[in-house]
Design a protein around this motif. Sequence first.
Motif, PDB file in Angstrom:
ATOM      1  N   VAL A 350       0.845  -1.188   0.000  1.00 27.35           N
ATOM      2  CA  VAL A 350       0.000   0.000   0.000  1.00 27.35           C
ATOM      3  C   VAL A 350       0.882   1.241   0.000  1.00 27.35           C
ATOM      4  O   VAL A 350       1.833   1.344   0.799  1.00 27.35           O
ATOM      5  N   GLU A 351       0.598   2.181  -0.886  1.00 29.04           N
ATOM      6  CA  GLU A 351       1.360   3.429  -0.946  1.00 29.04           C
ATOM      7  C   GLU A 351       0.975   4.324   0.230  1.00 29.04           C
ATOM      8  O   GLU A 351      -0.209   4.564   0.485  1.00 29.04           O
ATOM      9  N   ILE A 352       1.984   4.808   0.958  1.00 26.49           N
ATOM     10  CA  ILE A 352       1.738   5.697   2.092  1.00 26.49           C
ATOM     11  C   ILE A 352       1.645   7.124   1.566  1.00 26.49           C
ATOM     12  O   ILE A 352       2.570   7.614   0.907  1.00 26.49           O
ATOM     13  N   PRO A 353       0.544   7.817   1.845  1.00 27.68           N
ATOM     14  CA  PRO A 353       0.379   9.172   1.290  1.00 27.68           C
ATOM     15  C   PRO A 353       1.207  10.212   2.047  1.00 27.68           C
ATOM     16  O   PRO A 353       1.616  10.012   3.191  1.00 27.68           O
ATOM     17  N   ASP A 354       1.454  11.329   1.368  1.00 27.90           N
ATOM     18  CA  ASP A 354       2.069  12.515   1.972  1.00 27.90           C
ATOM     19  C   ASP A 354       3.430  12.219   2.607  1.00 27.90           C
ATOM     20  O   ASP A 354       3.712  12.599   3.751  1.00 27.90           O
ATOM     21  N   SER A 359       6.897   5.753  -0.490  1.00 31.51           N
ATOM     22  CA  SER A 359       6.995   4.739   0.551  1.00 31.51           C
ATOM     23  C   SER A 359       5.842   3.763   0.401  1.00 31.51           C
ATOM     24  O   SER A 359       4.694   4.170   0.141  1.00 31.51           O
ATOM     25  N   TYR A 360       6.144   2.480   0.620  1.00 33.74           N
ATOM     26  CA  TYR A 360       5.148   1.433   0.417  1.00 33.74           C
ATOM     27  C   TYR A 360       5.152   0.501   1.612  1.00 33.74           C
ATOM     28  O   TYR A 360       6.208   0.040   2.053  1.00 33.74           O
ATOM     29  N   GLN A 361       3.975   0.221   2.124  1.00 29.36           N
ATOM     30  CA  GLN A 361       3.842  -0.588   3.338  1.00 29.36           C
ATOM     31  C   GLN A 361       3.408  -2.012   3.017  1.00 29.36           C
ATOM     32  O   GLN A 361       2.452  -2.233   2.262  1.00 29.36           O
TER      33      GLN A 361
END
Length: 582
Positions: A350-354, A359-361
């Motif tokens: 999942v792409e981490i916003p802002d 960054s991807y979790q």
Amino acid sequence: MKWIYIIAALIAGLGLGYLLFHNNTSDDAGVHSHEMSNAGSEEQIWTCSMHPQVRQPEPGLCPICEMELIPLSQEVSDDPTVLKMTENAVAMAQIATETVGAGTINMGDTLTLSGRLKADERRAATQTAHVPGRIEQLFITFTGEPVKAGQKLATIYSPELVAAQKELLEALRFSDTNMDLPEASRNKLRNWKISEEVIQQIQSSGEILQNITIYADRSGVVLDKRVNVGDYVKQGETLFTLADLSRLWVLFDTYEEDLPAVKVGNKVMFTTSSLPGRTFTASISFIDPLIDAGTRVATARAEIANPGGVLKPEMFVRGQVMPTRKTTTEQLSIPRSAVLWTGKRSVVYVEIPDTEVPSYQYREVSLGDRLGDRYIIAEGLQAGEKVVVNGAFVIDAAAQLNNQASMMNKKVLVSGRESGSMAVMVPDYQRQAPVAFKEQIGDLALAYLSLKDDFVQTDPTAVRTAAQAFLKKLDQVDMKLLKGEAYHYWMEQLQALSAHAGNLPDLTDIEEQRRQFDFLSQAMIHTVKAFGAAGKALYVQHCPMAFDNAGADWISDEETIRNPYFGDKMMKCGTVLEQLVD
């Protein structure tokens, strides 16, 4: 072909991860320099990489092993589930995302299933001996031979039948006084399925037939031949098993997640590699009410006419199941390309916003039904989140190389590696694994040990050769020997073993090779723990100083430490963590 793409993606991800890891190391060096400039304002603690319980306020030697103490880092570890990437790395990996939201899903998409052809059980029958006796001659001599109804199968010498013929001829002599006696004798022969023509021949000639011919009751192909010339058979004993192959069953393996999309009445179009260019159409007529406990599949059965016998039982087929009707549903869903492992608990990124850098979790999700090229999300994602739909495997490989949470490395601790490798729960499939599979893992372990010895000698050329030998042994491991969860776990390890060993022949720097060997060793340890190695005594050993004190493990066939990560520089650096007993 699918595995080629997967392995290529993994290799690309490992290379990308290495670049990320290398850059992070450089950044850490800058941070370390900054910290050293402020050393006067903070108390520095020194510890031993072999014995982390040792804590001293000044440098020196470890009081236990007399190794030089190292500074204890005061940094707070990053979240191991989050991988940070540069913009260039994202572009190179061609990463694409999709916003998760409740949308309309077409439930009428086709579903691809694999299967095989099988003889229709309802069209199989046995040909029995109608009279007891000794087989004098066989006209059908091998399995697979076609038989037509009324065709000669065998001749039998039967003492009982000879006696019955004598009885008929004697009855005919006294037919004037007892009309019922000849008819009773004829009925006895009829009960043994002696034809009227043969009975009339016996009556008219007055001669006894020593051998009686048995004729086929029906047409078919011989599936099983039970007798040979000279065998004595009892009345009713099976001579042959015949099957009518003019119609066949098509049995499709249907996994639990695919069952909602398969219904009785669905049309299915299938092909077989034995007949390229030809497509066959059938209908699903039956779905097995039970799921096989080992393979976790239920069988969906279709029926197909087989004029000319072009289709053969046990041919493998690949079919497209067509829905009986098209409907839609409103639920959270993601493309199949976003899911790295299609079990009930699966992995997505999942792409981490802002964030300042992309960054991807790492995220585990619970999947619902598979509908066409999408999965329903039962839990783990929220509407509005962005999930990686292209490049997820590359991210996962990079995270693995960085010792972060990944599909192959699901239990990374926030603090990094503990003494004794990462906290990974390895399942025990040794009871499920057949002896043949354990023996193959044992042969693979021998190839691994040869590779390990070349690292001990710090010989990059020999490493490349040994890696190729390891890959050949890996190709010889027969995955078909495993079923169910054991099969899926082996496929996870196979991906890691193949990818990391596959990188070694292309590398010339021994330190880069050792980085790949570290991950190869992790997968090998998991494999041996899970399946055993056919009685071979192996040891898991650990070097706490490898890779800037991150630590690394390997397998050895002796308790004596011979360190593959340092060679002659620190040959005896390490400890024995455990013995692997098959």
